[in-house]
Structures are given as C-alpha cells and as structure tokens.
Design an enzyme around this catalytic site. Structure first.
Site, mmCIF file in Angstrom:
data_model
loop_
_atom_site.group_PDB
_atom_site.id
_atom_site.type_symbol
_atom_site.label_atom_id
_atom_site.label_comp_id
_atom_site.label_asym_id
_atom_site.label_seq_id
_atom_site.Cartn_x
_atom_site.Cartn_y
_atom_site.Cartn_z
ATOM 1 N N LEU A 1 -3.514 0.348 11.916
ATOM 2 C CA LEU A 1 -3.039 0.972 10.684
ATOM 3 C C LEU A 1 -4.116 1.818 10.041
ATOM 4 C CD1 LEU A 1 -1.102 -1.989 9.051
ATOM 5 C CD2 LEU A 1 -0.118 0.140 9.881
ATOM 6 N N PHE B 1 -14.131 -2.591 5.426
ATOM 7 C CA PHE B 1 -14.313 -3.964 5.862
ATOM 8 C C PHE B 1 -13.920 -4.185 7.311
ATOM 9 C CE2 PHE B 1 -13.971 -4.577 1.230
ATOM 10 C CZ PHE B 1 -15.182 -5.221 1.046
ATOM 11 N N GLY B 2 -13.317 -3.215 7.904
ATOM 12 C CA GLY B 2 -12.936 -3.387 9.297
ATOM 13 C C GLY B 2 -11.599 -2.745 9.575
ATOM 14 N N ARG B 3 -11.150 -2.976 10.795
ATOM 15 C CA ARG B 3 -9.896 -2.339 11.212
ATOM 16 C C ARG B 3 -8.702 -3.185 10.804
ATOM 17 N NH1 ARG B 3 -9.801 0.364 16.432
ATOM 18 N NH2 ARG B 3 -11.379 1.965 16.322
ATOM 19 N N ASP C 1 -13.643 -3.728 -6.028
ATOM 20 C CA ASP C 1 -13.475 -2.491 -5.250
ATOM 21 C C ASP C 1 -12.106 -1.870 -5.520
ATOM 22 O OD1 ASP C 1 -14.321 -0.484 -3.636
ATOM 23 O OD2 ASP C 1 -13.957 -1.544 -1.749
#
Ligand SMILES: *[C@@H]1O[C@H](CO)[C@@H](O)[C@H](O)[C@H]1NC(C)=O
Ligand SMILES: *[C@@H]1O[C@H](CO)[C@@H](O)[C@H](O)[C@H]1NC(C)=O
Ligand SMILES: *[C@@H]1O[C@H](CO)[C@@H](O)[C@H](O)[C@H]1NC(C)=O
Ligand SMILES: *[C@@H]1O[C@H](CO)[C@@H](O)[C@H](O)[C@H]1NC(C)=O
Length: 654
Positions: free
Chosen positions: A340, A345-347, A459
C-alpha cells in the site's frame, strides 16, 4: 460358463495328452493326479501331501503308467517346501518315487515315508529319492537333513547332507530342508551309463553342474516298462506340511524347465513379486526417499520462512498476537502487489485474513533492537484497546527476528495526503475536508483526554490521516513514535516527527506533550485548507504565508486554489485562523484539543488574537534557528519523512 468349460477341457487335455511321458505342472490347479491319504490340491494350486496331523501319509501320482524304455531313463525336476509345525522339527520328509502301483498297499507313515512296509524287498520295484528330515538309525540315516537314493528299501544306496553350490559366492552352502522355503530338485537317470544324479538348490539358483548325490546303479530289473511316478510323504510324532509347487517329467531327454514365476504361493508367504516389481520397488523406494527429503527440506525452509519470535512475557498479549503464517497468507507472502505504501516506519501491505475475510493493513517495521520491545508491545497492545471512530483500529501484532508487524483495520481510501497533493486524485471539496478536520480533531482529543492515560500522537500530519470508504478521517500510527524512544541511551535523543510539524519547544526540551501535538495539528489544519505542505523548498513557510495573507486582510487567499469558489468562507476563515493559533510559538498560548473541538463545532468562539499580535510573537523566530543545525529533510512526497535526530546537545534534558 461355456468358455471356462472349454478352457478346462483344453487344459486337461494338454495335461493328460502327454501320457507318452512328457508333462509339466507349473502349479497344480485343475491337475488330474491320483491322490491318496491326506494329499490334496489346495485352492491356490499347491499339491499338499500332508498337513499338521500326526502319523499320516500322503500320495500323489501322475494318473497314467509311463512306458519306460529298455534300458530305462528319465529326467524330472520339482519344487517343494516343508513347513514344520514347530521350528526345527518336522515330519519325515518327501520322496519322489517310481512305483508299480499308486496305492502302495500296506505302506507306513513315519520313517517309512509312506512308501514301504516293514518287510520291503526287491519284489516291491520301488525307486525313490528321499528328502529325509528325520535321522533314523534303523535305516543308517546320516543325519536329519539329507538327500538319498533308495531302491526297494529305506537304507539308501547313497545319501548326502542337503547342500548346494552358491554360484555367486563360489562356496558350498548347507540347505535346511525344513526351512519352509521352496527349493528345486533335479533327478536324472540314464540307463545307458547307469548313472543316477540328484541335485537340490534354492529357487535363486539354476540347475547345479555337479549333482549332490550320484550313484552308478543298474535299474533295468527294478524299473519295469509300466510304472507310475509321483510323491509320497508322511508325518510321525513330529509333523509338518509337505508341499509340491511344480513338477515336470520326461522319459526322453531333460525334464522341461519349470516357469518359477507362475508357481503358486505358499501359505503365509508374501505376495509374489514380479520381475517388474523387483526392479521397480527399489526404484520406487529411492524415489520415495527423494520425495520425502524434498518435502522435509521444503517444510524446514517454510518453517524458517514463517518462523516468528514469541517470548514468555508475550503470553499475556496472546489475544492480540497474530500468527506470521496467517499474515503471510493474507498478504500473499508480502507480495509487492499488495504493497500500500512505504512510510517512515516501514512498508504497509494490504491483506485479507483467510478465515474471517477481514481486510487488514499490515505494517512491517524493521526493528533490530529487542531492547524496550516488551514495553513497546505492552503499550501498543494497550493502545489496541483504544476505540474511537476517528482512530485507525489496531487489531494486533506479530514479532519476528528484527521485525515487528502491526495489524490494522484496512482503510479503503488510503491516506489524506494522496487526496491533497497527488494530482491523480480528484480534489476533496470543502465540506469533505471540514468533515475530516473535525473527525481528526475528535480522534486526537480522545487520545489526549478520553482515555485512562494521556496518549501523545507525536506525528500528526495529512500523511497519517487515513480515510475509510466514506471519507471519514481516522488518525493512524499513534504511539508508534514511542518505538524509537525505547532503547535509546542518554547520549542521544531522538526527536520523532516530521519537519514542519515540530513545535519549536521540542528543540529545547525534546519532550513531546499535548502542546506539541496541537502544534502539529495546526500545521495539519493549514495543510488541509491551503493544499500546501508546511515546508516547501524555495518558498516561505506555510505559517508565514497564511499570516501574511491575514495581515493583508485577505486570509481567504491562502485557501487551496483547487477549491475555486466552492467553499464556506466562514469555515475556511475559522480553520485558517485556528491553524495559526495552534501554531503559536508559545505552547501555553495554543488551545487545548478540547477547545479546538469546541471551536470547530461552533460551541466556542475563537479567542481574539490579532494578526499583529501573532506576528510579533513569530517575528522572534527563535525556533527557526534552533532547527537550523539539523540536517533538514523536507516532506517531499506522500512518503512521510521522519526526523530521527540524535544530538548530543540535548542529552540529559529528558
Ligand atoms: C488335516 O487334513 C485333514 C483331512 O483333510 C483334516 O481333517 C484335518 O483337520 C487337517 N488338520 C490340520 C491341522 O489342518
Ligand atoms: C484322470 O485320470 C484318470 C486315470 O487315472 C482317468 O480315468 C480320468 O479320465 C482322468 N480325468 C480327466 C478329467 O482327464
Ligand atoms: C543290468 O541288469 C540287467 C538285468 O538285471 C542286465 O541284463 C544288463 O546287462 C545290466 N546292464 C549292465 C550295463 O550291466
Ligand atoms: C519330451 O520333451 C523333450 C524335451 O523336454 C522333447 O525333446 C521330446 O521330444 C518330448 N517327447 C515327446 C514324446 O513329446
């Protein structure tokens, strides 16, 4: 019915036609033999001479007298087996016999082998080959396992312990007659040179070149021109079953060879193996081994691929724990097709849980340090208990080596970021934007005040606002920033967040508070209203830009040009001014989220702050410089850029 009948006739015709002295029985099914005593042909086609009954006789003779020549000659071969009732002792054995009659009137069981009477003499005209399994001193037997040639009596003309020459190993080997194994016997008599030869061997061997027992005997006066040929057997106190499996005979030349592959099966022996099977079985075994090895290797590799990390302390979080296997399946093995997006923070992968069919988003965070993981997981899990319609629901987690996976509800419309800045998406209209803003504000208020403990998001930005199928705004990624807080030592301090959304006091204190969240929310308000990112290369900051418009009394000019004239002026003005207020450099001057929500809902009015007043505060600009020494990275695309900053300057301040 007719056909088997005809076949039987043909078969029998073939069997009996050779009364000339040539015949072959590869098994005895349907054979016309003259049977006496216990002898019988079994349903499997075995000729059974005796069973386990004591003191019995069995006779089986070819039904026709054979015309022996002058001098007489013959050749025969047969396969026999002796199955003792008890190991190591058996009934008396088997004899192949030439006899003037099939009845052998007065013959006795036991040591007499069913062939002879107490008073046998030359008048009997009996020639026999004995396979003797009992040692009888009365008849000078050499042992209980011998082969002998008998003429008109049981004292053998010649006898030898049963043995054969193993052609493979080149040695003579003993044969155990009562082993229960089938063995083949060859008997040849030539009247011309008066030579009587007998040989025995297991089925694996062909006819031995040298006979086991050999004698020079003149049988001219013993074998009359019309004689029966057949078998006799007897049991005594010890018993056993005596079987003949196949038999061929010839008066003229060598006995026809037997087809060993079609002989009947002995009771209790394994199914006959065909030659094909004998070859294919080992091949199949090897194949099976190869296949099994492959399966094991695949299984082990798969297990390693799907291995997860589960420590004792995690058991309390059991219900929130997902199996890696299920996530792996749900995302088609984390296929790029299901990707997506890739954020700070990552995939993030999209998936469908195979059992429940629930759509999920899986965030894969690489995390080498296991330090602080326990605290983090417990926080994450407790945040999983946070439930608000404007928060993306955390469903659970899974841990692997160096990897943490967080499972969320899937949000059909992805991040708000895409709608604001991606030219390919149709722009959101104002009422949609205002609805989203109010939703996010409600979600953030819930984090700050609605729960047993204050949760700082850290955030907030358009990139972390996700839209469901009905374009409701939901805050995602809350609490994730904490992951980078744990496991840091006092030498470094990480400021987590995104440039442009970081409150100025963060650079001094390094401490995230509800005020720093409100600051970021202010940047978010300006972002949604203006369609611009808070920081842009070669352009003034968004706050400065909006402030400038306000000062010129044209604050509405700061709106997203894509909206055109389709907007509610009052709401737009409210959002822009509120955005500025939240961006106040003084944390105490910013409203709380509770106030923000009240203002947005129209339940409270905006505190009167003049543009000039704001400007005088902002002009101090103290915070801009304080971020100057950072290596700035600008949020350039939808992928949020997180500042993970280490600065010895701030050490010890937290
Ligand atoms: C042996 O055969 C006889 C006659 O067929 C039968 O009566 C007897 O029961 C059999 N004995 C065994 C142990 O099979
Ligand atoms: C079997 O052999 C006998 C001779 O002993 C003979 O009379 C009989 O006809 C034969 N039976 C068949 C079916 O050939
Ligand atoms: C075998 O014996 C018969 C009669 O008993 C005799 O006529 C014949 O000559 C003998 N054969 C040999 C080779 O001694
Ligand atoms: C008997 O069989 C042998 C071969 O085993 C053959 O040479 C002989 O001609 C046959 N005799 C008769 C009468 O069929």
């Amino acid at each position: 019915m007719l056909l088997p009948g005809i076949l039987t006739v043909i078969l029998l015709a073939e069997l009996v036609a050779s009364s000339d002295g040539n015949f072959t029985f590869n098994g005895f099914s349907g054979a016309n033999l003259t049977l006496n005593g216990l002898a019988a042909i079994t349903s499997e086609g075995l000729l059974r001479l005796t069973n386990d009954t004591q003191q019995v006789i069995g006779h089986a003779f070819y039904p026709f007298q054979l015309p022996f020549g002058k001098p007489p000659s013959f050749s025969t071969t047969f396969v026999f087996a002796i199955k003792p009732s008890f190991p190591h002792t058996s009934g008396h054995g088997i004899a192949f016999a030439l006899s003037p009659s099939t009845e052998l009137r007065g013959s006795l069981p036991s040591q007499h082998l069913g062939l002879f009477t107490d008073t046998s003499s030359a008048r009997d005209h009996i020639v026999a080959v004995e396979l003797d399994t009992v040692k009888n001193v009365e008849f000078k037997d050499i042992n209980n396992n011998h082969v002998g040639i008998d003429v008109n009596g049981l004292v053998s003309v010649n006898s030898t312990p049963a043995a054969y020459f193993d052609t493979k190993e080149g040695v003579v080997k003993e044969l155990q007659l009562i082993s229960g194994e089938p063995m083949q016997v060859w008997v040849d008599y030539s009247g011309e040179d008066m030579r009587f030869d007998v040989a025995v061997a297991p089925l694996s061997e062909s006819k031995p070149k040298t006979p086991l027992v050999s004698s020079r005997i003149n049988l001219s006066s013993v074998i009359s021109d019309k004689m029966y040929v057949g078998f006799s057997s007897s049991t005594g106190a010890a018993t056993g079953s005596h079987y003949i499996l196949g038999w061929s005979f010839s008066l003229d030349g060598d006995a026809p060879p037997l087809d060993l592959t079609v002989l009947p099966r002995l009771p209790g022996s394994p199914k006959k193996k065909s030659v094909v099977l004998a070859i294919s079985l080992p091949v199949a075994a090897v194949l099976l081994l190869v296949v099994a090895t492959v399966i094991v290797v695949v299984f082990l590799r798969r297990r390693r691929k799907l291995a997860e990390l589960l420590e004792d302390w995690e058991h309390e979080f059991g219900p929130h724990r997902f199996h890696y296997k299920d996530l792996y399946r749900a995302t088609k093995g984390f296929d790029d097709e299901t990707l997506l997006g890739a954020g700070g923070f990552g995939r993030v992968y999209r998936g469908v849980l195979s059992k429940s069919k629930i759509e999920i988003a899986v965030k894969k965070i690489s995390h080498e340090s296991r330090q602080g993981m326990r605290e983090f997981i417990s926080e994450i899990v407790s945040m999983g208990r946070l439930r608000h319609r404007n928060l993306v629901q955390l469903l659970g987690y899974c841990r692997r080596r160096g990897e943490l996976l967080l499972v969320y509800d899937y949000m059909a419309n992805g991040s708000l970021d895409r709608f604001l800045f991606d030219g390919n998406q149709p722009p959101l209209n104002w009422s949609q934007r205002f609805h989203i803003i109010k939703g996010v504000a409600a979600g953030l208020l819930y984090l700050h005040e609605g729960w047993e403990q204050v949760v700082i998001h850290r955030d907030i930005k358009a990139g972390n606002v996700l839209l469901d199928s009905e374009l409701n705004g939901k805050l995602g990624d809350f609490g994730l920033a904490r992951l980078y807080d744990h496991g840091t030592n006092s030498q470094t301090t990480h400021i987590v967040g995104t440039l442009g959304y970081l409150a100025p006091e963060l650079s001094r204190t390094g401490k995230a508070t509800t005020h720093t969240d409100v600051y970021a929310f202010g940047a978010f308000l300006l972002e949604v209203a203006s369609g611009k990112r808070p920081l842009q290369l070669d352009a003034p900051g968004l706050v400065d830009f909006v402030l400038e418009c306000w000062k010129m009394s044209t604050i509405l000019e700061a709106r997203d040009p894509k909206l055109g004239d389709e907007y509610a002026a009052k709401e737009m003005e409210l959002v822009l001014q509120l955005g500025l207020l939240c961006s106040h450099p003084d944390p105490m001057a910013r409203p709380s989220m509770k106030q923000v929500v009240q203002i947005l809902e129209g339940d409270a009015s905006l505190p009167t702050v003049s543009a000039d007043g704001m400007i005088s505060c902002l002009s101090a600009r103290q915070y801009d410089e304080s971020f100057d020494h950072l290596v700035l990275s600008y949020p350039s695309s939808s992928a949020a850029t997180h500042v993970l900053r280490s600065s010895p300057f701030f050490s010890g301040t937290r």
